[in-house]
Motif scaffolding. Structure first.
Motif, short mmCIF file in Angstrom:
data_model
loop_
_atom_site.label_atom_id
_atom_site.label_comp_id
_atom_site.label_asym_id
_atom_site.label_seq_id
_atom_site.Cartn_x
_atom_site.Cartn_y
_atom_site.Cartn_z
N PHE A 1 24.05 56.88 55.06
CA PHE A 1 24.22 56.18 53.80
C PHE A 1 24.09 54.67 53.96
CE2 PHE A 1 25.67 60.29 52.69
CZ PHE A 1 25.68 60.39 51.31
N THR A 2 24.56 54.14 55.09
CA THR A 2 24.53 52.69 55.28
C THR A 2 23.09 52.18 55.30
OG1 THR A 2 26.60 52.74 56.52
CG2 THR A 2 25.22 50.79 56.77
N GLU A 3 22.25 52.82 56.15
CA GLU A 3 20.86 52.40 56.25
C GLU A 3 20.10 52.68 54.95
OE1 GLU A 3 19.38 50.64 58.57
OE2 GLU A 3 21.33 50.47 59.52
N ASN B 1 18.24 48.55 48.83
CA ASN B 1 18.87 47.36 48.26
C ASN B 1 19.93 47.74 47.23
OD1 ASN B 1 19.25 44.58 48.01
ND2 ASN B 1 17.81 44.40 46.31
N ALA B 2 20.80 48.68 47.66
CA ALA B 2 21.86 49.17 46.78
C ALA B 2 23.16 49.22 47.58
CB ALA B 2 21.51 50.55 46.24
N THR B 3 24.27 49.49 46.91
CA THR B 3 25.54 49.66 47.59
C THR B 3 25.69 51.10 48.05
OG1 THR B 3 26.75 50.22 45.57
CG2 THR B 3 26.56 47.88 46.13
N GLN B 4 26.56 51.31 49.05
CA GLN B 4 26.80 52.67 49.52
C GLN B 4 27.43 53.53 48.43
OE1 GLN B 4 28.33 53.47 53.51
NE2 GLN B 4 28.12 51.30 54.02
N ASP C 1 30.29 63.64 58.38
CA ASP C 1 31.47 63.64 59.25
C ASP C 1 32.10 62.26 59.24
OD1 ASP C 1 30.03 61.96 60.96
OD2 ASP C 1 29.45 63.59 62.30
N ARG C 2 33.21 62.11 59.95
CA ARG C 2 33.94 60.85 59.92
C ARG C 2 33.17 59.72 60.59
NH1 ARG C 2 40.18 62.69 61.33
NH2 ARG C 2 40.50 63.96 59.45
N GLY C 3 32.23 60.07 61.47
CA GLY C 3 31.44 59.05 62.14
C GLY C 3 30.33 58.48 61.28
N GLY C 4 30.13 59.05 60.10
CA GLY C 4 29.11 58.53 59.19
C GLY C 4 27.79 59.25 59.26
N SER C 5 27.62 60.19 60.21
CA SER C 5 26.36 60.91 60.31
C SER C 5 26.30 61.98 59.22
CB SER C 5 26.21 61.55 61.69
OG SER C 5 27.24 62.50 61.91
N VAL C 6 25.08 62.37 58.88
CA VAL C 6 24.88 63.35 57.80
C VAL C 6 24.01 64.50 58.31
CG1 VAL C 6 25.10 61.65 55.96
CG2 VAL C 6 22.86 62.11 56.93
#
Length: 313
Positions: free
Chosen positions: A43-45, A51-54, A76-81
């Protein structure tokens, strides 16, 4: 009375059909966010790329899951999807829906480019997500263009350009020889290295700018070395590095799939290389001109400003 009941029945059917259509209609905006999350790995990348917010991207995914009636992504909690089974089923349809939407927009706007465009690039470009996304975007936006991509080493591609078999070549060089410098990339060491013994090298076959730079700098600093693994593909290089077979010199933009490495603190600096764009002599089709401009825009605008500022610092 009979007519009134019949009208009520048709109104009921209309309301139900409209609800069903709204429920299964998939928003292109949400589909684009969904694909970007998958392509960018999170989601971060994806938010940065669009050019949007998470929170906006998360909202798009939630809305798409409501429209589809299924959970599409697991986080998961690490941010991976990861894709769920329904997400895997959707991804191909999502790409086709967005491709058709863009093709329709271009056709109706009269901006679709026509003609053949032939471009050559080395494997590290062909294997990178950034350039393949650019080509997919171009093909989707211009369905009347005929795109031909050829992958090979720089010497072969430049010979094909001179022979007019290619319209454009995008490659990496230590110094430009007549092409347009679009950007600059640091060359870094990735992989594992022991404190003793020759440096185990994982390399592309000759001729290769990374290979040339690594051996030159190691010998300049008095390091002994041997070649432990050679692969013509970036995927092979990445697999060997992650397996711990040695170290490899790569441009910094090719390292996001690799394990963290301390080799850069132990081995000599490898400097930087230029991303260089070449075009053949003569006239071009509209598609060849358009793709050339798109490549310049993608690689050139921000990177050229940064490169010039570093030169004058």
């Amino acid at each position: 009375m009979h007519a009134f009941i019949l009208i009520q029945k048709w109104i009921y059917i209309f309301i139900i059909s409209q609800y069903t259509i709204r429920r299964i209609m998939l928003s292109p905006i949400c589909l684009r966010s969904f694909l970007t999350v998958i392509d960018m790995g999170g989601f971060t990348e994806a938010a940065r790329h669009l050019n949007a917010t998470q929170s906006t991207i998360s909202g798009h995914i939630k809305r798409l899951e409501e429209q589809a009636g299924h959970r599409l992504l697991d986080r998961d909690r690490g941010g991976s999807v990861a894709l769920t089974a329904q997400g895997r089923d959707l991804i191909g349809y999502a790409r086709e829906i967005l491709r058709l939407e863009q093709a329709a927009r271009s056709r109706l706007a009269g901006t679709s480019l026509t003609g053949a465009v032939r471009i050559g690039l080395p494997d590290d470009f062909a294997s990178g997500r950034g350039f393949t996304r650019l080509l997919a975007h171009f093909a989707g936006q211009h369905p009347d263009a005929r795109l031909e991509v050829e992958v090979g080493n720089s010497n072969y591609l430049m010979a094909a350009l001179d022979a007019q078999r290619l319209d454009h070549v995008l490659t990496k060089q230590i110094r430009s020889e007549g092409g347009e410098i679009l950007a600059r990339r640091d060359v870094v060491w990735v992989g594992r290295i022991s404190a003793t013994g020759p440096v185990p090298l994982i390399l592309f076959p000759e001729p290769c700018i990374y290979r040339q730079r690594a051996i030159m700098e190691l010998e300049r600093e008095g390091f002994s070395w041997n070649v432990t693994y050679v692969s013509p593909s970036l995927t092979g290089i990445q697999a060997a590095v992650n397996a711990g077979l040695g170290v490899s010199p790569l441009a910094e933009d090719l390292t996001d799939q690799l394990l963290p490495s301390i080799a850069g603190r132990l081995l000599p600096s490898l400097g930087s290389i230029d991303l260089v764009f070449y075009s053949r002599r003569g006239e071009f089709s509209r598609a060849a001109t358009g793709l050339g401009n798109l490549i310049r825009k993608l690689y050139g605008v921000a990177d050229i400003e940064e490169m010039h500022s570093s030169r004058h610092a």
